[in-house]
Motif scaffolding. Structure first.
Motif, short mmCIF file in Angstrom:
data_model
loop_
_atom_site.label_atom_id
_atom_site.label_comp_id
_atom_site.label_asym_id
_atom_site.label_seq_id
_atom_site.Cartn_x
_atom_site.Cartn_y
_atom_site.Cartn_z
N ILE A 1 0.77 -1.31 0.17
CA ILE A 1 0.23 0.32 0.12
C ILE A 1 0.73 1.14 0.01
O ILE A 1 0.49 2.16 -0.36
CB ILE A 1 -1.14 0.34 1.23
CG1 ILE A 1 -1.58 1.37 0.86
CG2 ILE A 1 -0.41 -0.27 2.40
CD1 ILE A 1 -3.23 0.84 2.09
N ALA A 2 2.23 1.13 0.72
CA ALA A 2 3.03 2.47 0.22
C ALA A 2 3.54 3.12 -0.95
O ALA A 2 3.71 4.01 -1.66
CB ALA A 2 4.66 1.66 1.62
N ASP A 3 3.06 1.50 -1.70
CA ASP A 3 4.48 2.20 -2.76
C ASP A 3 2.94 2.34 -3.54
O ASP A 3 2.98 3.66 -5.34
CB ASP A 3 4.69 0.88 -3.43
CG ASP A 3 5.48 -0.08 -3.12
OD1 ASP A 3 6.39 0.94 -2.43
OD2 ASP A 3 5.75 -1.28 -3.12
N GLU A 4 1.47 1.87 -3.35
CA GLU A 4 0.76 2.72 -4.59
C GLU A 4 0.09 3.53 -4.15
O GLU A 4 0.08 4.19 -4.74
CB GLU A 4 -1.16 1.34 -3.60
CG GLU A 4 -0.67 0.31 -5.03
CD GLU A 4 -2.57 -0.03 -3.91
OE1 GLU A 4 -3.05 0.22 -3.02
OE2 GLU A 4 -2.64 -1.59 -3.83
N ILE A 5 0.03 3.75 -2.55
CA ILE A 5 0.17 5.61 -2.24
C ILE A 5 1.15 6.84 -3.35
O ILE A 5 1.15 7.27 -3.66
CB ILE A 5 -0.26 6.26 -1.17
CG1 ILE A 5 -1.04 4.75 -0.36
CG2 ILE A 5 0.43 7.30 -0.57
CD1 ILE A 5 -1.35 4.86 0.89
N ARG A 6 2.40 6.08 -2.85
CA ARG A 6 3.59 7.42 -3.63
C ARG A 6 3.42 6.51 -5.00
O ARG A 6 3.22 8.09 -5.71
CB ARG A 6 4.39 6.26 -3.12
CG ARG A 6 4.94 6.58 -1.79
CD ARG A 6 5.60 5.86 -1.54
NE ARG A 6 6.48 6.61 0.24
CZ ARG A 6 7.05 4.97 0.89
NH1 ARG A 6 7.23 3.94 0.22
NH2 ARG A 6 7.41 5.36 2.13
N SER A 7 2.78 6.41 -5.71
CA SER A 7 2.55 6.21 -7.42
C SER A 7 1.57 6.80 -7.35
O SER A 7 1.72 7.15 -8.74
CB SER A 7 2.46 5.15 -7.63
OG SER A 7 1.35 4.29 -7.26
N ARG A 8 1.40 7.39 -6.50
CA ARG A 8 -0.40 8.71 -6.74
C ARG A 8 0.24 9.91 -6.40
O ARG A 8 -0.04 10.67 -7.26
CB ARG A 8 -1.83 8.25 -5.91
CG ARG A 8 -2.12 7.03 -6.61
CD ARG A 8 -3.47 6.75 -5.93
NE ARG A 8 -3.63 6.65 -4.67
CZ ARG A 8 -3.32 5.83 -4.53
NH1 ARG A 8 -3.47 4.34 -4.90
NH2 ARG A 8 -3.86 5.28 -2.65
N GLY A 9 1.51 10.04 -6.45
CA GLY A 9 1.78 10.87 -6.13
C GLY A 9 1.64 12.05 -4.77
O GLY A 9 1.58 12.97 -4.45
N GLN A 10 1.64 10.63 -3.76
CA GLN A 10 0.45 11.26 -2.56
C GLN A 10 2.00 10.77 -1.32
O GLN A 10 2.83 9.81 -1.76
CB GLN A 10 -0.50 10.58 -1.86
CG GLN A 10 -1.12 11.32 -2.91
CD GLN A 10 -2.61 10.59 -2.65
OE1 GLN A 10 -3.13 9.18 -2.56
NE2 GLN A 10 -4.19 11.55 -2.35
#
Length: 234
Positions: free
Chosen positions: A84-93
């Motif tokens: 989930i950390a990678d998911e969130i960072r991939s959205r620029g957050q």
């Protein structure tokens, strides 16, 4: 001038204003009548562009008030497991987490059934809130078998997610997902910063490594800020 259909030009115009930050979350966009005049097109053409952006989660219509830029829903794949950390960072957050609980407990009947172990066995229990920027998007309640991840309790889950640790420690071979819409218990609602009357998506997850059941988790997501997706190739 662009050769794209007029409704796509209008859609691109709206998307660009949102993506650039010109129109922030909560901004009321021009009315359909104003867009018709600006682009010299019919109401039907404008309506299609706006409707597409509503369906895509960019805009939200409020009866008698207008159409507003909304907070786009985060999205996770239903047929896969991603950090989930990678998911969130991939959205620029910006990602961060809050550890609510990390301990060793005695398995209740429910937990014993979930993990396929004897009633009263010792298991690891963690409760973690995952944030995208300043908003909580998931409460993760997880039980882990000490037999397969003996150092789980010693991890610093502010630096690594449970998913990342388990994937590195016990390479996953099988996952099981079940999803339901629920009204959250008060404790979960408080962690997600929502009201108990607001629906949640609850994902039940069990994971195996080499045919051994390693962990089971309940993943709570605010229904207005999250969605789960699946793609099947036939």
């Amino acid at each position: 001038m662009s050769s794209a259909p007029r409704f796509k030009q209008i859609k691109q115009f709206l998307e660009q204003n949102i993506s650039s930050g010109e129109w922030s979350v909560g901004t009321r966009i021009p009315t359909e009548a104003e867009l018709c005049e600006q682009f010299s097109v019919s109401r039907m053409t404008v309506n299609k562009a706006v409707r597409d952006l509503v369906n895509d989660g960019w805009l939200e219509r409020t009866p008698r008030l207008g159409t507003f830029v909304c907070q786009r829903k985060a999205e996770s794949p239903l047929m896969d497991i991603r950090n989930i950390a990678d998911e969130i960072r991939s959205r620029g957050q910006t990602y961060h987490s809050e550890i609510i609980n990390l301990s060793r407990i005695t398995a209740s009947e429910d937990v014993a059934m979930r993990l396929g172990i004897m009633l009263g066995s010792e298991v690891f229990w963690s409760e973690i809130v995952h944030y995208a920027d300043s908003l909580p998007v998931q409460v993760e309640c997880r039980w882990v078998s000490p037999k397969h991840a003996p150092n789980y309790e010693e991890q610093d889950f502010s630096q690594i997610t449970p998913n990342q640790y388990l994937v590195e420690t016990c390479p996953l071979s099988t996952i099981e997902h079940t999803v339901e819409a629920i009204l959250p218990p008060r404790a979960i609602a408080n962690l997600l910063q929502i009201d108990t009357a607001q629906p949640c998506l609850l994902l039940h997850r069990r994971t195996w490594s080499n045919d051994q059941l390693v962990s089971t988790a309940l993943l709570y997501h605010p229904g207005n800020r999250y969605k789960l997706s699946a793609t099947a190739h036939l």
